[in-house]
Design a protein around this motif. Structure first.
Motif, PDB file in Angstrom:
ATOM      1  N   PRO A 119       9.571  -8.898  -3.107  1.00 38.64           N
ATOM      2  CA  PRO A 119       8.757  -8.392  -4.226  1.00 38.64           C
ATOM      3  C   PRO A 119       9.426  -8.532  -5.586  1.00 38.64           C
ATOM      4  O   PRO A 119       8.767  -8.843  -6.588  1.00 38.64           O
ATOM      5  CB  PRO A 119       8.555  -6.914  -3.856  1.00 38.64           C
ATOM      6  CG  PRO A 119       8.621  -6.892  -2.371  1.00 38.64           C
ATOM      7  CD  PRO A 119       9.641  -7.914  -2.006  1.00 38.64           C
ATOM      8  N   VAL A 172       3.981  -6.331  -8.285  1.00 40.87           N
ATOM      9  CA  VAL A 172       4.554  -6.173  -6.943  1.00 40.87           C
ATOM     10  C   VAL A 172       6.036  -5.831  -7.057  1.00 40.87           C
ATOM     11  O   VAL A 172       6.629  -5.275  -6.125  1.00 40.87           O
ATOM     12  CB  VAL A 172       4.355  -7.429  -6.064  1.00 40.87           C
ATOM     13  CG1 VAL A 172       2.881  -7.770  -5.925  1.00 40.87           C
ATOM     14  CG2 VAL A 172       5.144  -8.611  -6.599  1.00 40.87           C
ATOM     15  N   PHE A 175       7.835  -2.429  -6.210  1.00 44.20           N
ATOM     16  CA  PHE A 175       8.354  -2.090  -4.891  1.00 44.20           C
ATOM     17  C   PHE A 175       9.666  -2.812  -4.606  1.00 44.20           C
ATOM     18  O   PHE A 175      10.094  -2.896  -3.459  1.00 44.20           O
ATOM     19  CB  PHE A 175       7.317  -2.411  -3.819  1.00 44.20           C
ATOM     20  CG  PHE A 175       6.072  -1.591  -3.953  1.00 44.20           C
ATOM     21  CD1 PHE A 175       6.003  -0.310  -3.437  1.00 44.20           C
ATOM     22  CD2 PHE A 175       4.976  -2.090  -4.631  1.00 44.20           C
ATOM     23  CE1 PHE A 175       4.861   0.455  -3.582  1.00 44.20           C
ATOM     24  CE2 PHE A 175       3.822  -1.330  -4.778  1.00 44.20           C
ATOM     25  CZ  PHE A 175       3.763  -0.056  -4.254  1.00 44.20           C
ATOM     26  N   GLY A 223       5.405   3.446  -5.646  1.00 47.92           N
ATOM     27  CA  GLY A 223       6.046   2.374  -6.397  1.00 47.92           C
ATOM     28  C   GLY A 223       6.472   2.769  -7.796  1.00 47.92           C
ATOM     29  O   GLY A 223       7.170   2.005  -8.457  1.00 47.92           O
ATOM     30  N   HIS A 359       7.605  -5.109   3.409  1.00 41.35           N
ATOM     31  CA  HIS A 359       7.024  -5.270   2.074  1.00 41.35           C
ATOM     32  C   HIS A 359       5.503  -5.125   2.083  1.00 41.35           C
ATOM     33  O   HIS A 359       4.832  -5.634   1.195  1.00 41.35           O
ATOM     34  CB  HIS A 359       7.402  -6.637   1.505  1.00 41.35           C
ATOM     35  CG  HIS A 359       8.877  -6.890   1.438  1.00 41.35           C
ATOM     36  ND1 HIS A 359       9.764  -5.981   0.902  1.00 41.35           N
ATOM     37  CD2 HIS A 359       9.620  -7.948   1.859  1.00 41.35           C
ATOM     38  CE1 HIS A 359      10.998  -6.471   0.979  1.00 41.35           C
ATOM     39  NE2 HIS A 359      10.943  -7.650   1.563  1.00 41.35           N
ATOM     40  N   ALA A 362       3.902  -3.665  -1.130  1.00 42.92           N
ATOM     41  CA  ALA A 362       3.893  -4.637  -2.218  1.00 42.92           C
ATOM     42  C   ALA A 362       2.819  -5.691  -1.990  1.00 42.92           C
ATOM     43  O   ALA A 362       2.095  -6.090  -2.920  1.00 42.92           O
ATOM     44  CB  ALA A 362       5.264  -5.300  -2.334  1.00 42.92           C
TER      45      ALA A 362
END
Length: 433
Positions: A119, A172, A175, A223, A359, A362
């Motif tokens: 990410p 993204v 994250f 996040g 992930h 993300a």
């Protein structure tokens, strides 16, 4: 597949890294600075990735929704175009979507690349691309004194739409590590300023709901930290101040958005010429769809076919597209075409919602903002079929699919292959489809 000798394996590894880097660099970094080079870089990377898949006989990633749904869309469009085709051109016109059909090989080279693609990296590259776009916009606006930034490199609308995609994809990075969070917020800020300078109303309007959606999801999924919220609050105050200042100063892009919305709410009509042209094209698209609702009219000359359904005295404009993705797919492919459109649009979302890897949050955030952004931007202008927008969507979708992959341990249990985080599967042991 059988083990490769050392030298061919090293060559394939080098070409894999080259393909992955060219796709990420072309589709996320230089696409707004030098669109032609970005487009060529991504397409060349996809062709090289396809060659690698052929040589290593690796087709497993074609089963991923991110790759399979666009391929299904291609088959549906070929079916629809084939029904109305009078020449080979009617069939091969589907190649305007070719970058979408080669997402699978990109997923493969991303998975096998020797360098880390996480990410933080994806968000950082997208933020860098948004930053370069901002430099283009500043030069175009304050040095060349253009009324709409971006025209120096591309159509300002397409330029702004790509910047929106890059700005939201950079998030993204929320994250990733602490540094990635700041870069992610910076990328979104770069995109916001660039879009305002471009004067593209569709992109400006898109930013508002997608930004709100991003804040909600990033908050729910953890996040955003306290520091990020402080920066976002400052950016929000700056944005509000900028809007108030531009309204008071009568600056065209923002005042046009407000005037259009107010006029439509009050009377259902608008005095803006470009808005009126769009309304005529949408009515023409609806008429053309009713003439052939199941398989459409094909790609060749479809805007003229739609315009001919309207009375001559209305002077319905004829452009390369109907300034609406749903209208374009409905006229060219009928109901089949509309199904194909949603197969393409929803591919990253379906992929991300099946994500099991570390992930996955993300990937889901990236998929939501990418799909929402393209859908909203596609309500007032074409996105799919416009090359720079198409290649950006293809690279972003492949990146989201890469983030959605299962954890390395689960991969090894399923395939017998040990795939360490941030590194590629060893080519000699890669699973064949």
């Amino acid at each position: 597949m059988p083990d490769l000798p050392a030298e061919p394996a090293l060559l394939v590894k080098y070409l894999t890294n080259l393909s992955a880097a060219a796709a990420l660099g072309g589709g996320l970094v230089i696409i707004c600075l030098w669109p032609e080079a970005g487009n060529v870089s991504v397409i060349a990377a996809q062709v090289l990735a396809l060659g690698i898949c052929l040589f290593t006989w690796s087709w497993g990633d074609l089963r991923r929704p991110a790759a399979a749904l666009p391929l299904l869309a291609g088959l549906l469009l070929i079916l629809a175009f084939g029904i109305t085709a009078t020449s080979a051109l009617h069939i091969i016109s589907v190649l305007v979507f070719a970058p979408l059909f080669l997402i699978g090989p990109l997923i493969t080279v991303f998975r096998r690349a020797s360098f880390r693609i996480d990410p933080g990296v994806i968000g950082g590259l997208a933020a860098l691309g948004a930053g370069l776009a901002l430099l283009v916009a500043i030069y175009d606006t304050f040095v060349l004194h253009s009324t709409r930034a971006g025209g120096i490199v591309a159509n300002p609308i397409h330029f702004a739409d790509v910047v929106v995609a890059l700005g939201f994809l950079s998030l993204v990075g929320l994250f990733g590590g602490n540094r990635s969070k700041w870069i992610a917020v910076a990328g979104a800020a770069f995109a916001l300023v660039t879009v305002i300078l471009s004067g593209t109303r569709g992109a400006i309007v898109t930013i508002i709901p997608v930004a709100g959606l991003t804040l909600v999801l990033a908050t729910l999924w953890g996040g955003l930290g306290r520091r990020a919220w402080l920066v976002i609050s400052v950016l929000a105050l700056i944005a509000i101040g900028a809007v108030v200042g531009t309204v008071q100063g009568g600056w065209s892009p923002v005042t046009r958005v407000i005037a259009t919305v107010t006029s439509v709410l009050e009377s259902g009509k608008t005095a803006d010429s470009s808005d009126n042209e769009r309304m005529l094209m949408y009515q023409a698209a609806y008429n053309a769809f009713l003439q052939s609702p199941f398989y459409g009219h094909g790609m060749v000359g479809f805007t003229k076919i739609a315009a001919d359904t309207m009375p001559p005295e209305l002077h319905t404009p004829v452009y390369d597209h109907l300034h609406n993705d749903v209208a374009d797919f409905a006229v060219t492919g009928g109901i089949i075409g509309v199904i194909a459109y949603f197969c393409i649009l929803l591919a990253p979302l379906v992929e991300a919602w099946r994500a099991e890897g570390p992930h996955r949050r993300a990937a889901r955030l990236g998929a939501v903002v990418l799909v929402a952004g393209y859908f909203l931007m596609g309500l007032t202008n074409a996105t799919f079929g416009i090359l720079m927008l198409t290649v950006t969507f293809a690279v972003a979708t492949a990146a989201i699919a890469h983030l959605s992959r299962p954890p390395a341990r689960d991969l090894s249990q399923a395939t017998g292959v040990v795939d360490s985080p941030g590194s590629s599967t060893r080519l000699a042991d890669a699973p064949s489809a």
